[in-house]
Structures are given as C-alpha cells and as structure tokens.
Motif scaffolding. Structure first.
Motif, PDB file in Angstrom:
ATOM      1  N   TYR A  99     -13.625   8.455  -1.182  1.00  0.00           N
ATOM      2  CA  TYR A  99     -14.235   7.418  -1.999  1.00  0.00           C
ATOM      3  C   TYR A  99     -15.111   8.054  -3.074  1.00  0.00           C
ATOM      4  O   TYR A  99     -15.745   9.084  -2.865  1.00  0.00           O
ATOM      5  CB  TYR A  99     -15.104   6.495  -1.141  1.00  0.00           C
ATOM      6  N   SER A 100     -15.139   7.402  -4.233  1.00  0.00           N
ATOM      7  CA  SER A 100     -16.026   7.798  -5.316  1.00  0.00           C
ATOM      8  C   SER A 100     -17.026   6.676  -5.529  1.00  0.00           C
ATOM      9  O   SER A 100     -16.787   5.536  -5.163  1.00  0.00           O
ATOM     10  CB  SER A 100     -15.236   8.034  -6.609  1.00  0.00           C
ATOM     11  N   LYS A 127      -8.086   6.658  -1.864  1.00  0.00           N
ATOM     12  CA  LYS A 127      -8.920   7.428  -2.774  1.00  0.00           C
ATOM     13  C   LYS A 127      -9.411   6.550  -3.915  1.00  0.00           C
ATOM     14  O   LYS A 127      -8.794   5.558  -4.274  1.00  0.00           O
ATOM     15  CB  LYS A 127      -8.131   8.617  -3.347  1.00  0.00           C
ATOM     16  N   GLY A 128     -10.562   6.945  -4.482  1.00  0.00           N
ATOM     17  CA  GLY A 128     -11.061   6.280  -5.672  1.00  0.00           C
ATOM     18  C   GLY A 128     -12.241   5.381  -5.410  1.00  0.00           C
ATOM     19  O   GLY A 128     -12.948   5.504  -4.407  1.00  0.00           O
ATOM     20  N   ILE A 129     -12.467   4.440  -6.329  1.00  0.00           N
ATOM     21  CA  ILE A 129     -13.556   3.481  -6.203  1.00  0.00           C
ATOM     22  C   ILE A 129     -13.255   2.548  -5.038  1.00  0.00           C
ATOM     23  O   ILE A 129     -12.175   1.976  -4.962  1.00  0.00           O
ATOM     24  CB  ILE A 129     -13.716   2.667  -7.497  1.00  0.00           C
ATOM     25  N   PRO A 130     -14.178   2.386  -4.112  1.00  0.00           N
ATOM     26  CA  PRO A 130     -13.877   1.620  -2.898  1.00  0.00           C
ATOM     27  C   PRO A 130     -13.760   0.120  -3.149  1.00  0.00           C
ATOM     28  O   PRO A 130     -14.368  -0.429  -4.062  1.00  0.00           O
ATOM     29  CB  PRO A 130     -15.084   1.919  -1.993  1.00  0.00           C
ATOM     30  N   TYR A 131     -12.961  -0.516  -2.317  1.00  0.00           N
ATOM     31  CA  TYR A 131     -12.882  -1.973  -2.306  1.00  0.00           C
ATOM     32  C   TYR A 131     -14.118  -2.532  -1.610  1.00  0.00           C
ATOM     33  O   TYR A 131     -14.875  -1.816  -0.969  1.00  0.00           O
ATOM     34  CB  TYR A 131     -11.619  -2.428  -1.580  1.00  0.00           C
ATOM     35  N   SER A 144     -15.475  14.474  -0.934  1.00  0.00           N
ATOM     36  CA  SER A 144     -16.515  14.022  -1.849  1.00  0.00           C
ATOM     37  C   SER A 144     -17.641  13.308  -1.112  1.00  0.00           C
ATOM     38  O   SER A 144     -18.094  13.759  -0.074  1.00  0.00           O
ATOM     39  CB  SER A 144     -15.902  13.144  -2.950  1.00  0.00           C
ATOM     40  N   CYS A 145     -18.058  12.146  -1.634  1.00  0.00           N
ATOM     41  CA  CYS A 145     -19.249  11.508  -1.094  1.00  0.00           C
ATOM     42  C   CYS A 145     -19.007  10.886   0.269  1.00  0.00           C
ATOM     43  O   CYS A 145     -19.949  10.426   0.911  1.00  0.00           O
ATOM     44  CB  CYS A 145     -19.763  10.447  -2.055  1.00  0.00           C
TER      45      CYS A 145
END
Length: 459
Positions: free
Chosen positions: A263-264, A241-245, A303-304
């Motif tokens: 992913y955000s 989860k979160g900002i992708p690598y 999410s996105c």
C-alpha cells in the motif's frame, strides 16, 4: 555451410518474435530459405517503441503494419503484438483485431503508446477496444494497455487463460463481471488503474493468480466508498498494490499460498495530521486483511505496510500467521517491525532496506548500539527463530539491521545461510568500503549455528 537454413522453423519463428517486425523483414537477406519465411511466421511483433528511424511518423509505421499483414500468407497466428500510437478513430485497431480473429490468434497484445497522461475518455483520443474482440473465442492470452472498454453483448473468451488490463478507461465493476462470466477458464488476471480507482468485486472459481494495482488517488467524496472484495476459492497468488481502498474484504481465499501487499499513502503538503490519518487507514485495512491470510505460506510486505504493521499487531495481539514459511519485507523507515513477530514457523526471511533509512558511517557502526539491540531482543519472540534456515538482506545504506542480524546469529540455531547484499557506490567516500566493513563486522558476530554460511555481494 548455411547453418541458418538448417535451423528448424520453430527456432526461427522464436527469433522472429524477439524482434520488431521491420527487422524481421530485413532477415530475408540472411538466407535463401529465409526469403519469404517471415510471411508465414505465426509470431507477429509490431512495436513502434522499438523501431528505428525507418518510421519518421506514426502514419508510416501504421502503413507498414497494414502492408505486412496484407503480405502475410500463413495458416494460423499464434501471437500478435501491436504497440503503437493508435489512430484516434480506432480504425487501425479494428483492422488488426479483424485480422487476429480471422486467423484465430491465441495471444494478442494491443498496447497504445499514450504520451499525454492527462487525457481522459472525454478527449476521444483513446482508442476503443473493438467489439469484434469480445467474440474472439480463440484467445488464450490477452493484454490491453491504454484503451477504452465498451462491451455490448456477451464476452465469448471461452479459452482465455490470462488477461492483462493496464491503464484502460471504462473498466468498471460491471465490465469486470461481464469479462469473468465470459471467461470460464481464466486463471491469471492483472489489472492496473492509473486513471480512476473503482470499487471492485472479484468473484471467480477459476482464478489462480490475481494482481490489482490502484495508483491514482481521487480527492473526491466518492473515493471514501470504494471497496475491494474478493471471492476466489481456488486462488493461489494475490497481489494488492497502490493507493488503498476504503475496505478490503477477502471473503474466500482458502487456497492462497502467496500474498503480496504494497500500500502507498499520499502526502498532503507534509501535513503530519493528514499523514497520520492515511497511515491509520492502512492500519485498519491490515486489520481486515490479516485474518484472511493467516494460512498463507509466502508473504511479501512492501513500503509503508511494514511501517504500520507493528502498531496493528499491538491492537491484534491474538493474531498470528502460523503457516508463514517465507517472508519478504521492504521498508524505508528506521524502525524494524514486521510479521516475524507472529510467524513461529518462518524458514526464509528476505529484507530490503531502502534509501530513506538514516545513513551512518560504517566505521562508526562497527560498535553495537546496545539500546537498539536490547529493544529488538525485547520485542522479537524467540519462537520465530526456531525454524529459520535462510536470511537474505539487501541494504542500500545505513546499519539499522546489524543489531537484528546479531540477534539472529546468536539465537537461530538452525540457520544455514545468510546472503548480504550492499549497493555498489563509485564514491571515494567511506561508503566505497561498505561491503568490506560490513562483512568484517558480521563475521565477528557469534553464531549458535555451526552450519551458518555467509555470501557477500554488491549490486
């Protein structure tokens, strides 16, 4: 009759664990038998965030913790939890960890209450994780929040089964590797990075559950080189989860049965070009991840992730997820796409539509939007509805899913249950009747499955 005194110690100690320690001490007035019982409880819960006005300052709370530990006269500590504004010097944490090691604690929670999220490790206001902790071999569960890691020597967590590292400084790839090498029985690992995203390589043959949260986007050049690689042949559940690598490589996840991807992406002052680049980045990551989770039976996309999935599938037309039997999706866009297009054996489908979906008058929505319906019927293959048994829909607002539900009812011949949940509203507007109008519309739709049953509710 003194029923409190008749309770077994195991029940009383469980009650103690559910209360802050200052309230546990107050239980001495309830029963003669309870007079000194708190001094032998194996469950110690010191939580400054849940304590009342008895502690007007953090110093008073820390003093209470020290006094309570001095009065403790038990044999073994099974659980120790300390949630507090720690001393900057780390002296308090050092004493608490020494106590935990002395009495062979099995579950340890060290949570620092940080009120200023702008602090960095250079500010020296974040408590250090004491070196004694790394040789605490009795640990089976460890949770650390808002602390600073510094590892010297070897990690000796031979019995550790579960580890949570939340918003901690100093958690580099080398630190994670040292922890994994020193935790041969580790099965559950949860990591959250709000301070600085790191490149990570997770290699473990013992891990069964892995959760990685990366919530901070760094706008520096180094951020473009961050990679996440996972080699865990016995992993059962994975959450990313979160900002992708920049890259995400799942090299050996052959035992995976549950996968959650959320992913955000970051808005740069509503710059459509930058937003498009970000979404393309997420689409590229899906292209890396999808082939590795084709065998997974339970998939959750949030999410996105759902927004970019349609375009990604178009680029990978040969991709399929033949083993997906349970799919959960949450999205905040008006276009409905998802892994249902490539999941022919799907049996359970859970959909949540967020508040960003355009809102329509439910009275107007009683009519079928033929254009949307035809588009759905054209894009969705009949194969995915052949095995579908249960559909659960959570609708915040809007009616974008009604043509899709009509498609399901018309074609899913084995459908057994549809759960429809609508957000409760106290507004006197037409939305106050949303559940009644929605249920009326759904019940009018033709069904190919005579066994299909509806459940309607508000939340």
């Amino acid at each position: 009759m003194d029923r409190l005194s008749e309770l077994p110690d195991s029940v009383i100690f469980h009650i103690f664990w559910l209360l802050p320690m200052n309230e546990v001490v107050r239980t001495t007035i309830l029963s003669k038998r309870w007079l000194n019982l708190w001094t032998t409880t194996p469950f110690l819960n010191f939580d400054e965030s849940k304590s009342d006005s008895q502690f007007s300052t953090t110093d008073k709370f820390r003093h209470f913790v020290h006094q309570a530990l001095l009065c403790w006269d038990g044999v073994k500590v099974l659980k120790l939890k300390v949630v507090a504004n720690y001393d900057e010097s780390g002296g308090d944490v050092d004493l608490w960890v020494r106590f935990a090691k002395k009495y062979e604690v099995e579950e340890l929670y060290l949570h620092s209450l940080m009120t200023d999220l702008s602090w960095t490790e250079e500010d020296h206001q974040v408590p250090w994780v004491p070196l004694y902790l790394y040789s605490c071999s009795s640990l089976k569960m460890l949770s650390i929040e808002n602390c600073y890691f510094r590892i010297k020597g070897n990690v000796q967590w031979n019995q550790l089964k579960s580890l949570r590292i939340i918003n901690c400084f100093g958690v580099t790839e080398d630190v994670i590797n040292q922890i994994l090498r020193g935790s041969p029985q580790l099965e559950v690992l949860t990591m959250s990075f709000e301070w600085k995203a790191q490149s990570l390589c997770i290699r473990s043959t013992s891990l069964k559950e892995l959760s990685i949260y990366n919530d901070l986007y760094d706008d520096d050049e180094a951020s473009t080189y961050r990679e996440l690689s996972i080699w865990t042949p016995n992993l059962k559940a994975l959450k990313i989860k979160g900002i992708p690598y920049n890259k995400c490589l799942l090299m050996n996840v052959s035992s995976l049965t549950h996968a959650t991807i959320e992913y955000s992406y970051v808005h740069w002052y509503n710059d459509e070009y930058c937003d498009k680049l970000s979404m393309n980045h997420i689409g590229d990551l899906f292209g890396q991840i999808l082939p590795s989770i084709q065998h997974v039976e339970n998939v959750t996309l949030l999410s996105c992730c759902v927004k970019v999935l349609g375009a990604m599938i178009e680029r990978c037309m040969n991709s399929s997820s033949p083993n997906v039997k349970s799919l959960r999706q949450r999205f905040h866009c008006s276009k409905f796409v998802g892994m249902i297009e490539i999941s022919p054996l799907l049996k359970k489908l859970f959909i949540e539509v967020g508040e960003c979906v355009p809102s329509y008058d439910y009275r107007d929505s009683l009519r079928t939007d033929s254009n949307v319906y035809l588009q759905l019927e054209k894009n969705l293959p009949m194969s995915f509805v052949l095995e579908l048994r249960k559909v659960e829909v959570t609708l915040v607002e809007g009616d974008i899913l009604f043509p899709f539900l009509e498609f399901l009812l018309k074609n899913a011949s084995k459908l057994e249950k549809i759960v429809f949940r609508v957000k409760r509203t106290m507004s006197p507007s037409h939305h106050s009747n949303s559940l009644r109008l929605a249920s009326k519309r759904l019940l009018r739709m033709p069904r190919s499955s005579l066994a299909a049953r509806f459940t309607f509710s508000e939340y």
